[in-house]
Design a protein around this motif. Structure first.
Motif, PDB file in Angstrom:
ATOM      1  N   ILE A  40     -64.586  15.640 -24.423  1.00  0.00           N
ATOM      2  CA  ILE A  40     -63.946  15.464 -23.110  1.00  0.00           C
ATOM      3  C   ILE A  40     -64.932  14.868 -22.112  1.00  0.00           C
ATOM      4  O   ILE A  40     -64.604  13.947 -21.362  1.00  0.00           O
ATOM      5  N   ILE A  41     -66.161  15.354 -22.114  1.00  0.00           N
ATOM      6  CA  ILE A  41     -67.178  14.830 -21.188  1.00  0.00           C
ATOM      7  C   ILE A  41     -67.453  13.356 -21.475  1.00  0.00           C
ATOM      8  O   ILE A  41     -67.533  12.532 -20.565  1.00  0.00           O
ATOM      9  N   GLY A  46     -67.433   8.024 -20.310  1.00  0.00           N
ATOM     10  CA  GLY A  46     -67.505   6.774 -21.069  1.00  0.00           C
ATOM     11  C   GLY A  46     -66.420   5.773 -20.736  1.00  0.00           C
ATOM     12  O   GLY A  46     -66.684   4.570 -20.628  1.00  0.00           O
ATOM     13  N   ILE A  47     -65.175   6.229 -20.580  1.00  0.00           N
ATOM     14  CA  ILE A  47     -64.072   5.291 -20.304  1.00  0.00           C
ATOM     15  C   ILE A  47     -64.276   4.575 -18.969  1.00  0.00           C
ATOM     16  O   ILE A  47     -64.229   3.350 -18.916  1.00  0.00           O
ATOM     17  N   GLY A  50     -67.232   2.166 -19.343  1.00  0.00           N
ATOM     18  CA  GLY A  50     -66.857   0.989 -20.132  1.00  0.00           C
ATOM     19  C   GLY A  50     -65.994   0.031 -19.338  1.00  0.00           C
ATOM     20  O   GLY A  50     -66.175  -1.191 -19.392  1.00  0.00           O
ATOM     21  N   TYR A  51     -65.056   0.581 -18.569  1.00  0.00           N
ATOM     22  CA  TYR A  51     -64.201  -0.251 -17.721  1.00  0.00           C
ATOM     23  C   TYR A  51     -65.032  -1.018 -16.698  1.00  0.00           C
ATOM     24  O   TYR A  51     -64.817  -2.209 -16.475  1.00  0.00           O
ATOM     25  N   LEU A  52     -65.996  -0.335 -16.093  1.00  0.00           N
ATOM     26  CA  LEU A  52     -66.858  -0.998 -15.111  1.00  0.00           C
ATOM     27  C   LEU A  52     -67.673  -2.117 -15.749  1.00  0.00           C
ATOM     28  O   LEU A  52     -67.836  -3.198 -15.166  1.00  0.00           O
ATOM     29  N   LEU A  53     -68.183  -1.879 -16.957  1.00  0.00           N
ATOM     30  CA  LEU A  53     -68.958  -2.921 -17.646  1.00  0.00           C
ATOM     31  C   LEU A  53     -68.089  -4.137 -17.964  1.00  0.00           C
ATOM     32  O   LEU A  53     -68.504  -5.280 -17.767  1.00  0.00           O
TER      33      LEU A  53
END
Length: 198
Positions: A40-41, A46-47, A50-53
């Motif tokens: 969950i962490i 991470g999501i 990853g979206y920002l990257l």
């Protein structure tokens, strides 16, 4: 009151039959709980990361494309975007071939330069789309300014059949300066400079 009046009763640990104490967790259950928590962490962090990257990469590529377009010198092969054609009111007919364009922007004015070959009917559609017509074309005239000729590298030789017109609009709509090579009436070449000032 004396101590004898209040006898002290020793506390007793509740028996397992009362349900008060929990048996110790086995290793498998502890591992499973910790694994779920870690998953969950990771997902929560991470999501979005990853979206920002991905967004940053797309923005960087988009910025580089725009920078390359702005740094391009002279006309580019291909069609300007629909938005550019709408902003500068350059309705290039669908049968246009050899389309080239170039856009410049500064604090005084924005300009779109376009060149294309079309048919006689395509020329009529183009002129009508701008808000003028073939009757407005002045034979033997080239009205593209020396400054614009210098920017685009266009050449208007003396041995061609030129015709020109300027279609003015009320600001902030653009004004189009149009010169047409009518040497082959069935396949005219259109040169247009559309200038918009704030």
């Amino acid at each position: 009151m004396i101590a004898a009046d209040h006898p002290v009763v020793p506390t007793q640990s509740p028996s397992s039959a009362d349900g008060g104490s929990k048996p110790p967790e086995d290793r498998r259950r502890v591992f499973k709980r910790r694994f779920i928590t870690a998953t969950i962490i990771v997902l929560l962090i991470g999501i979005p990361a990853g979206y920002l990257l991905i967004s940053a990469g797309q923005s960087r590529r988009s910025g580089k494309d725009k920078e390359a377009e702005a740094a391009a010198l002279g006309l580019r092969e291909g069609w300007p975007s629909k938005m550019q054609r709408r902003i500068f009111e350059i309705p290039i007919p669908g049968n246009g071939i050899g389309v080239q364009y170039y856009e410049t922007n500064n604090w005084k004015a924005s300009r779109m330069y376009a060149k294309f070959r079309t048919t006689s009917a395509g020329l009529d559609r183009f002129l009508t789309g701008i808000g003028t017509g073939r009757a407005a074309l002045e034979p033997g005239a080239v009205n593209i300014s020396p400054r614009d000729i210098d920017i685009t590298g266009w050449y208007f030789g003396p041995n061609e059949n030129w015709a020109s017109t300027t279609h003015s609009n009320k600001k902030p709509r653009p004004t189009q300066t149009i010169t047409v090579n009518m040497s082959d009436p069935a396949s005219p070449v259109v040169y247009v400079v559309s200038a918009a000032t704030p």
